[in-house]
Design an enzyme around this catalytic site. Structure first.
Site, PDB file in Angstrom:
ATOM      1  N   HIS A 356       0.688  -1.261   0.000  1.00 55.83           N
ATOM      2  CA  HIS A 356       0.105  -0.175   0.084  1.00 55.83           C
ATOM      3  C   HIS A 356       0.947   1.290  -0.043  1.00 55.83           C
ATOM      4  O   HIS A 356       0.277   2.306   0.198  1.00 55.83           O
ATOM      5  CB  HIS A 356      -1.033  -0.030   1.197  1.00 55.83           C
ATOM      6  CG  HIS A 356      -2.151  -0.799   1.200  1.00 55.83           C
ATOM      7  ND1 HIS A 356      -3.335  -0.168   0.420  1.00 55.83           N
ATOM      8  CD2 HIS A 356      -2.202  -2.194   1.330  1.00 55.83           C
ATOM      9  CE1 HIS A 356      -4.299  -1.181   0.624  1.00 55.83           C
ATOM     10  NE2 HIS A 356      -3.804  -2.316   0.656  1.00 55.83           N
ATOM     11  N   LYS A 543      -8.629  14.065   3.397  1.00 61.72           N
ATOM     12  CA  LYS A 543      -7.849  12.954   3.503  1.00 61.72           C
ATOM     13  C   LYS A 543      -6.911  13.159   4.841  1.00 61.72           C
ATOM     14  O   LYS A 543      -7.086  14.238   5.216  1.00 61.72           O
ATOM     15  CB  LYS A 543      -6.889  12.746   2.217  1.00 61.72           C
ATOM     16  CG  LYS A 543      -6.344  14.116   1.741  1.00 61.72           C
ATOM     17  CD  LYS A 543      -5.603  13.949   0.445  1.00 61.72           C
ATOM     18  CE  LYS A 543      -6.423  14.010  -0.809  1.00 61.72           C
ATOM     19  NZ  LYS A 543      -6.420  12.748  -1.229  1.00 61.72           N
ATOM     20  N   ARG A 544      -6.270  11.935   5.181  1.00 63.83           N
ATOM     21  CA  ARG A 544      -5.360  12.318   6.396  1.00 63.83           C
ATOM     22  C   ARG A 544      -4.375  13.465   6.041  1.00 63.83           C
ATOM     23  O   ARG A 544      -3.841  13.504   4.744  1.00 63.83           O
ATOM     24  CB  ARG A 544      -4.497  10.896   6.611  1.00 63.83           C
ATOM     25  CG  ARG A 544      -5.332   9.964   7.081  1.00 63.83           C
ATOM     26  CD  ARG A 544      -5.851  10.501   8.620  1.00 63.83           C
ATOM     27  NE  ARG A 544      -5.064  10.464   9.446  1.00 63.83           N
ATOM     28  CZ  ARG A 544      -4.432   9.569  10.421  1.00 63.83           C
ATOM     29  NH1 ARG A 544      -5.646   8.619  10.543  1.00 63.83           N
ATOM     30  NH2 ARG A 544      -3.766   9.785  11.107  1.00 63.83           N
ATOM     31  N   LYS A 549       0.798  14.390   0.760  1.00 60.25           N
ATOM     32  CA  LYS A 549      -0.528  14.674   0.266  1.00 60.25           C
ATOM     33  C   LYS A 549      -0.678  16.230  -0.102  1.00 60.25           C
ATOM     34  O   LYS A 549      -1.495  16.760  -0.894  1.00 60.25           O
ATOM     35  CB  LYS A 549      -1.540  14.328   1.044  1.00 60.25           C
ATOM     36  CG  LYS A 549      -1.747  12.701   1.201  1.00 60.25           C
ATOM     37  CD  LYS A 549      -2.963  12.280   2.256  1.00 60.25           C
ATOM     38  CE  LYS A 549      -2.913  10.969   2.399  1.00 60.25           C
ATOM     39  NZ  LYS A 549      -3.818  10.135   1.245  1.00 60.25           N
ATOM     40  N   THR A 651      -8.474   6.797  -2.678  1.00 65.51           N
ATOM     41  CA  THR A 651      -9.774   6.484  -3.163  1.00 65.51           C
ATOM     42  C   THR A 651     -10.886   7.587  -2.730  1.00 65.51           C
ATOM     43  O   THR A 651     -11.916   7.546  -3.677  1.00 65.51           O
ATOM     44  CB  THR A 651     -10.419   5.307  -1.943  1.00 65.51           C
ATOM     45  OG1 THR A 651     -10.103   5.546  -0.854  1.00 65.51           O
ATOM     46  CG2 THR A 651      -9.632   3.804  -2.616  1.00 65.51           C
ATOM     47  N   LYS A 655     -14.553   8.604  -4.848  1.00 64.26           N
ATOM     48  CA  LYS A 655     -15.660   8.698  -4.226  1.00 64.26           C
ATOM     49  C   LYS A 655     -16.237  10.281  -4.919  1.00 64.26           C
ATOM     50  O   LYS A 655     -17.322  10.553  -5.046  1.00 64.26           O
ATOM     51  CB  LYS A 655     -15.591   9.012  -2.830  1.00 64.26           C
ATOM     52  CG  LYS A 655     -15.024   7.436  -1.942  1.00 64.26           C
ATOM     53  CD  LYS A 655     -14.686   8.158  -0.571  1.00 64.26           C
ATOM     54  CE  LYS A 655     -13.893   6.934   0.073  1.00 64.26           C
ATOM     55  NZ  LYS A 655     -13.318   7.187   1.201  1.00 64.26           N
TER      56      LYS A 655
HETATM   57  C1  LIG Z   1     -12.016   7.389   1.445  1.00 63.26           C
HETATM   58  C2  LIG Z   1     -11.499   7.961   2.666  1.00 63.26           C
HETATM   59  C3  LIG Z   1     -10.206   8.204   2.912  1.00 63.26           C
HETATM   60  C4  LIG Z   1      -9.025   7.996   2.046  1.00 63.26           C
HETATM   61  O1  LIG Z   1      -8.942   9.186   1.205  1.00 63.26           O
HETATM   62  P1  LIG Z   1      -7.632   9.327   0.141  1.00 63.26           P
HETATM   63  O2  LIG Z   1      -8.110  10.782  -0.465  1.00 63.26           O
HETATM   64  O3  LIG Z   1      -7.623   8.290  -0.765  1.00 63.26           O
HETATM   65  O4  LIG Z   1      -6.504   9.306   1.212  1.00 63.26           O
HETATM   66  C5  LIG Z   1      -9.881   8.487   4.205  1.00 63.26           C
HETATM   67  N1  LIG Z   1     -10.587   8.637   5.215  1.00 63.26           N
HETATM   68  C6  LIG Z   1     -12.137   8.524   4.960  1.00 63.26           C
HETATM   69  C7  LIG Z   1     -12.787   8.707   6.298  1.00 63.26           C
HETATM   70  C8  LIG Z   1     -12.508   8.086   3.835  1.00 63.26           C
HETATM   71  O5  LIG Z   1     -13.757   7.896   3.702  1.00 63.26           O
END
Ligand SMILES: *Cc1c(COP(=O)(O)O)cnc(C)c1O
Length: 807
Positions: A356, A543-544, A549, A651, A655
Site C-alpha cells: 500500500h 484525506k489524512r 499529500k 480512493t 468517491k
Molecule cells: C475514502 C476515505 C479516506 C481515503 O482518502 P484518500 O483521499 O484516498 O486519502 C480517508 N478517510 C475517510 C474517512 C475516507 O472515507
C-alpha cells in the site's frame, strides 16, 4: 413475502424486542432505543441468512478467501444493511406510524472507526463487494475498544479525544464464546523429542485468549452474508484467583489489564510505522488467532490439511499481518508434523500480499531483539526462512552480496516485513497501475527480476452502492431514469450515462442536484455553527494530513489568492469555499502545524467582509466516514495533489468523481487512470509526473531558487512569516525553504506551485461555462464505472485468489 405481512412481522419484532431489552412499549421508546432495536432486528436477520449461506458453503466446498487487515474503517452499518436487504420502504412505513424517521435513527449510530484512512476503508468496501458478488469470504481484524481518536480543534490546534464507539456500536457484534484461541508471547522454548517427533514446549510464556466477535456484512440483493471477525483479548485465566485469594488484589488486576491492553486502541498513524512492542503484540495477536481459526475450520470441514492451499486463500492487506507466514509454518510443522519444505509450499500457495505504500517511513521493520523476546518461536522460523532464502540467492547470484543484502529478510539487526511478505506470497500487487509499476521498477525491483510472475496490479475501487446510491439519492434517481438501475449490481453499466453528454435537460438536472447537495451540506454545518455559502464553488481536500499529500500546496495557493484580493479588492474571482478535512497523527508535529495554519488563515479571512464574500476557508473537524458520505456529493473540485509517485492509489478521488466532482490533480496513483477514463478534456492535471519527480530529485531541488526568482512565491512565503490572526508560521516558512537538508521540503511544493495556479485559473474559466462544466461532470460520473470495488474484488478473485462465487 407479501408486503403487509412483512410489515406486520417488522412491527411485531420491534414491539417484542423493545419489551425484552428495555421492558417498555413503543410509546416510551427513545430514538436511541429504537435505533438499537432496529439494529438488533437487522442483525438477527443477517445471522439467519448467514446460517443458511454457511450450509450452502459446507455443501459446495468452494475455496474461501480470508482477508486479514489491522484496520476496517466501517462507518455506520444500519443504513447500509437496510439498503442491502431492501427493507428501507417497509421499515420506514412501520416507523412512521409511531412518528419515527429512519434518517433520525441512523444519526444515533456511532461510526465504527477501526481504521485510519484509505487502507481501512478499502478493506470495508471489499467486504461489501465480496458479500454482494457471493464469494465465500471472511475478514479478520481486532476489536479495538477505542477506534481512531476524535479530533477537536482548540484555538486552531488539533486535540485528540478517545473515540468511544462500543456503546451503540456493540449491537452489531455477536460474541462467539465457542470460538476462542490461545495466543502465546515471550517465554523460553524447549525442544522435546517424542515418539511423534520434535515437540516445542513454551516455558514461562505469557498467554492470552482471543475471543471472536462477529459482525455480519450483508451483500446487496444477495444470499451471501460475509463475516467480519474481530478478536478481543482476555486473560487466559480471566482472573488470577491465586493472587486474589492471597490478598494480592493489585497483581490480579494487573495480569488482566496486560491482556486487555492489546485491544485497547488502534494505532493512530497512517503511512508510518512505529517500532513499538505493543504494536508487534497486536499484529501477532491478530495473526495467530486468525490462522488458528482458519486451520481449525479447515480441519473440521475436510479432516486433513493436505488440501489446504486448494481451499484456502489468505490475503494480507499491507505487511501488518505478515507474521501469518511464519505462524502458518509454525503450526504446520510444530502441531501437524509437516516437513519444512511441505509447510513452506503450503504457505506460499495460500498467501497473497497487497502493498500500500512506497514511503520509506511506512515500510515496517522490526528490531530483531524485540521479535526474539516477544515471539521466540516465530523468530527461529524467520531466521531459518532468511537463511534458506539467502542460500538460494547465493546459488543464483554468486558473489552479489549487495543484491542478497537488499533482498534478505533480516539485515542489520532488523526484520523487514515487506521482504518477508514478497518471499512468502504467491502474488504481490500494487493498488494502481502507476504504483504497481513503481513496485516492479523500484521498491521490489530485485524481487521482480527474481520472480517476475509474482507481480501484478489491482487498482483500488469503492463501494459504489454506499458512496453513490446511499450517499447521493438524487443523482441515483437521475441515473435510474436515464440508464435503468442495472449499474447498481454491475457498475460498468454506468458508462451508458455518457449518451446524455449533450442532453441539456440532464445537464441542468446535474447542476440542480449538485446545488441541493451543497445546500444539504451547508445546513448540516450550520447546525454545528459553521457558515458556508452553498452558492460558492466547493473545493475539497479531504484525506489524512500528510506531507506527501501536500495540503500545504493547496494552502499556498489560497494565500496567494488572498494576497491578490487584498491588493485588488475588485479583482474578479469565482467565489469559492476551500473545504479541508483531515486528521493528523497525534505525534506528527509538522502535520499539526498545517492544521493550525489552515485554521488561522480561515479566521484571518473571515475578519474581512469583502474577502469572505470571495473566498472562505473551512476546516471540518473530525473527518470520518459519515462526514465523507455527505461531503462527497457536495464536492465540485476534488483536490488530489500529492507529489507524483507517492500516493499509491487514493480512493477519495474516486468517491468525489462518482459524485460528479472534477479532479484537480497530479499524475499520481489512480488519478492517472481517472485521466484515462475521462480523457484530458475532463480533468485538470498539473505539475511534474512521476518520472520528472525522479529526475528532479536526482538533479537536485533547491527551494531557494523559486523564492528568489518567483515574486508570487516570495510574497506567499514572506506572508507565512508574518503570519495570520496573530500567529507566525516561521516554522512552515523554514520547512518549505530550508527543510531538513537545506534544499527545501522533500515533497517539492514550490516546484509545482506555478503550474497549479495556472491550471486552477483554467478551472475557474470553465466553471463560468455551466454547460461545459456539467458535461465534464457527467463524463466523470460515467467514467467512474471502472472504480467500483466490485471490479477490484473480481480482479482479485480471478487473478490472485482463484476463488469463485458460490452460485
Ligand atoms: C475514502 C476515505 C479516506 C481515503 O482518502 P484518500 O483521499 O484516498 O486519502 C480517508 N478517510 C475517510 C474517512 C475516507 O472515507
Amino acid at each position: 413475502m407479501e408486503e403487509t405481512q412483512l410489515k406486520n412481522e417488522i412491527r411485531n419484532s420491534i414491539e417484542h424486542k423493545l419489551s425484552r431489552h428495555y421492558g417498555i412499549s413503543v410509546e416510551e421508546a427513545s430514538r436511541n432505543q429504537m435505533y438499537k432495536t432496529c439494529a438488533r432486528i437487522v442483525r438477527d436477520l443477517l445471522l439467519e441468512k448467514r446460517a443458511k449461506y454457511h450450509e450452502e458453503m459446507k455443501k459446495k466446498q468452494n475455496k474461501k478467501i480470508y482477508y486479514l487487515c489491522m484496520e476496517f474503517l466501517i462507518g455506520r452499518s444500519l443504513k447500509n444493511n437496510i439498503y442491502n436487504l431492501g427493507l428501507d420502504n417497509e421499515l420506514q412505513e412501520v416507523l412512521s406510524d409511531w412518528n419515527f424517521q429512519l434518517e433520525d435513527l441512523y444519526e444515533e449510530e456511532p461510526d465504527a472507526g477501526l481504521g485510519n484512512g484509505g487502507l481501512g476503508r478499502l478493506a470495508s468496501c471489499f467486504m461489501d463487494s465480496l458479500a454482494t458478488l457471493g464469494y465465500p469470504a471472511m475478514g479478520f481484524s481486532i476489536c479495538y475498544e477505542y477506534g481512531l481518536f476524535k479530533q477537536k480543534i482548540v484555538d486552531g490546534w488539533q486535540m485528540e479525544l478517545p473515540d468511544i464507539w462500543l456503546p451503540g456500536g456493540e449491537v452489531w457484534l455477536k460474541k462467539r464464546t465457542d470460538l476462542t484461541f490461545p495466543v502465546k508471547f515471550e517465554g523460553e522454548l524447549k525442544e522435546v523429542w517424542t515418539e511423534n517427533g520434535l515437540r516445542i514446549d513454551y516455558n514461562n510464556c505469557n498467554e492470552v485468549e482471543a475471543v471472536a466477535y462477529d459482525m455480519m456484512i450483508s451483500g446487496a440483493d444477495s444470499d451471501d452474508v460475509a463475516v467480519l471477525r474481530l478478536w478481543k483479548a482476555q486473560d487466559i485465566k480471566n482472573f488470577d484467583m491465586n493472587s486474589f485469594s492471597n490478598g494480592d488484589y493489585n497483581r490480579a488486576m494487573m495480569e488482566n489489564t496486560s491482556a486487555e491492553l492489546i485491544c485497547k486502541v488502534l494505532y493512530p498513524s497512517d503511512n508510518h510505522a512505529e517500532g513499538k512492542t505493543l504494536r508487534i503484540r497486536q499484529e501477532y495477536f491478530l495473526v495467530s488467532a486468525s490462522i488458528q481459526n482458519i486451520i481449525h475450520d479447515h480441519l473440521r470441514k475436510y479432516g486433513t490439511l493436505n488440501n489446504f492451499s486448494e481451499k484456502v486463500a489468505i490475503h494480507i492487506n499491507d505487511t501488518h499481518p505478515a507474521m501469518c507466514i511464519p505462524e502458518l509454518m509454525r503450526i504446520f510443522m510444530d502441531e501437524y508434523q509437516y516437513t519444512w519444505n511441505d509447510a513452506y509450499k503450503m504457505v506460499i500457495d495460500s498467501v497473497t500480499y497487497t502493498n500500500h505504500t512506497v514511503l520509506a517511513e511506512a515500510l515496517e521493520k522490526w528490531p530483531e531483539v524485540l521479535i526474539k523476546q516477544q515471539l521466540p518461536r516465530i523468530y527461529e522460523i524467520l531466521k531459518e526462512l532468511n537463511e534458506q532464502f539467502c542460500q538460494q540467492l547465493w546459488n543464483q547470484y554468486p558473489g552479489d552480496w549487495d543484491r542478497i543484502e537488499r533482498m534478505a529478510i533480516i539485515s542489520n539487526g532488523q526484520i523487514r516485513m515487506a521482504n518477508l511478505s514478497v518471499i512468502g506470497s504467491s502474488h504481490v500487487n500494487g493498488v494502481s497501475k502507476l504504483h504497481s509499476d513503481i513496485l516492479k521498477n523500484d521498491v521490489f525491483h530485485d524481487f521482480y527480476q527474481n520472480t517476475p510472475w509474482k507481480f501484478t496490479n489491482v487498482t483500488n475501487g469503492i463501494a459504489h452502492r454506499r458512496w453513490l446510491c446511499q450517499a447521493n439519492p438524487e443523482l441515483t434517481k437521475l441515473l435510474d431514469e436515464c440508464i435503468g438501475d442495472e449499474y447498481k449490481k454491475d457498475a460498468s453499466k454506468l458508462a451508458h450515462f455518457r449518451k446524455y453528454h449533450d442532453n441539456l435537460d440532464v445537464l441542468q438536472r446535474l447542476d440542480n442536484i449538485k446545488l441541493n447537495n451543497k445546500i444539504r451540506f451547508s445546513n448540516l454545518m450550520k447546525n454545528k455553527g459553521v457558515t458556508i455559502d452553498p452558492y460558492s464553488m466547493f473545493v475539497v481536500q479531504a484525506k489524512r494530513l500528510h506531507e506527501y499529500k501536500r495540503q500545504l500546496l493547496n494552502v499556498l495557493r489560497i494565500i496567494s489568492l488572498y494576497l491578490d484580493l487584498k491588493e485588488n479588492p475588485n479583482m474578479h474571482v469565482v467565489p469559492q469555499t476551500f473545504l479541508f478535512a483531515a486528521k493528523a497523527a497525534p505525534g506528527y508535529f509538522a502535520a499539526k502545524e498545517v492544521i493550525k495554519l489552515i485554521n488561522h488563515l480561515s479566521v484571518e479571512i473571515e475578519k474581512d467582509p469583502v474577502l469572505r464574500q470571495n473566498i472562505r476557508v473551512v476546516f471540518l473537524e473530525n473527518y470520518c466516514v459519515t462526514m465523507a458520505e455527505t461531503l462527497m456529493p457536495a464536492a465540485e473540485v476534488s483536490e488530489q495533489i500529492s507529489l507524483a509517485g507517492k500516493e499509491a492509489s487514493g480512493t477519495g478521488n474516486m468517491k468525489m468523481m462518482i459524485n460528479g466532482a472534477l479532479t484537480m490533480g497530479t499524475m499520481d496513483g489512480a488519478n492517472v487512470e481517472i485521466f484515462d477514463a475521462v480523457g484530458k478534456d475532463n480533468i485538470f492535471i498539473f505539475g511534474m509526473n512521476a518520472d520528472e519527480v525522479e529526475r528532479r530529485l536526482k538533479s537536485g531541488y533547491a527551494a531557494s531558487f523559486y523564492y528568489q526568482n518567483n515574486p508570487k512565491i516570495r510574497r506567499v512565503l514572506d506572508c507565512l512569516r508574518k503570519g495570520f490572526n496573530g500567529e507566525s508560521f516561521e516554522s512552515i516558512y523554514r520547512y518549505l525553504l530550508v527543510g531538513e537538508y537545506g534544499m527545501g521540503d522533500p515533497y517539492m511544493c514550490l516546484a509545482d506551485f506555478d503550474d497549479y495556479l495556472k491550471v486552477h485559473d483554467q478551472l475557474s474559466e470553465t466553471y463560468h461555462n455551466r454547460n461545459k462544466w456539467n458535461t465534464m461532470s457527467l463524463y466523470n460520473i460515467a467514467g467512474a464505472e471502472r472504480f467500483a470495488a466490485d471490479r477490484s474484488v473480481q480482479d482479485y478473485a480471478s487473478q490472485i485468489w482463484g476463488i469463485e462465487p458460490l452460485k
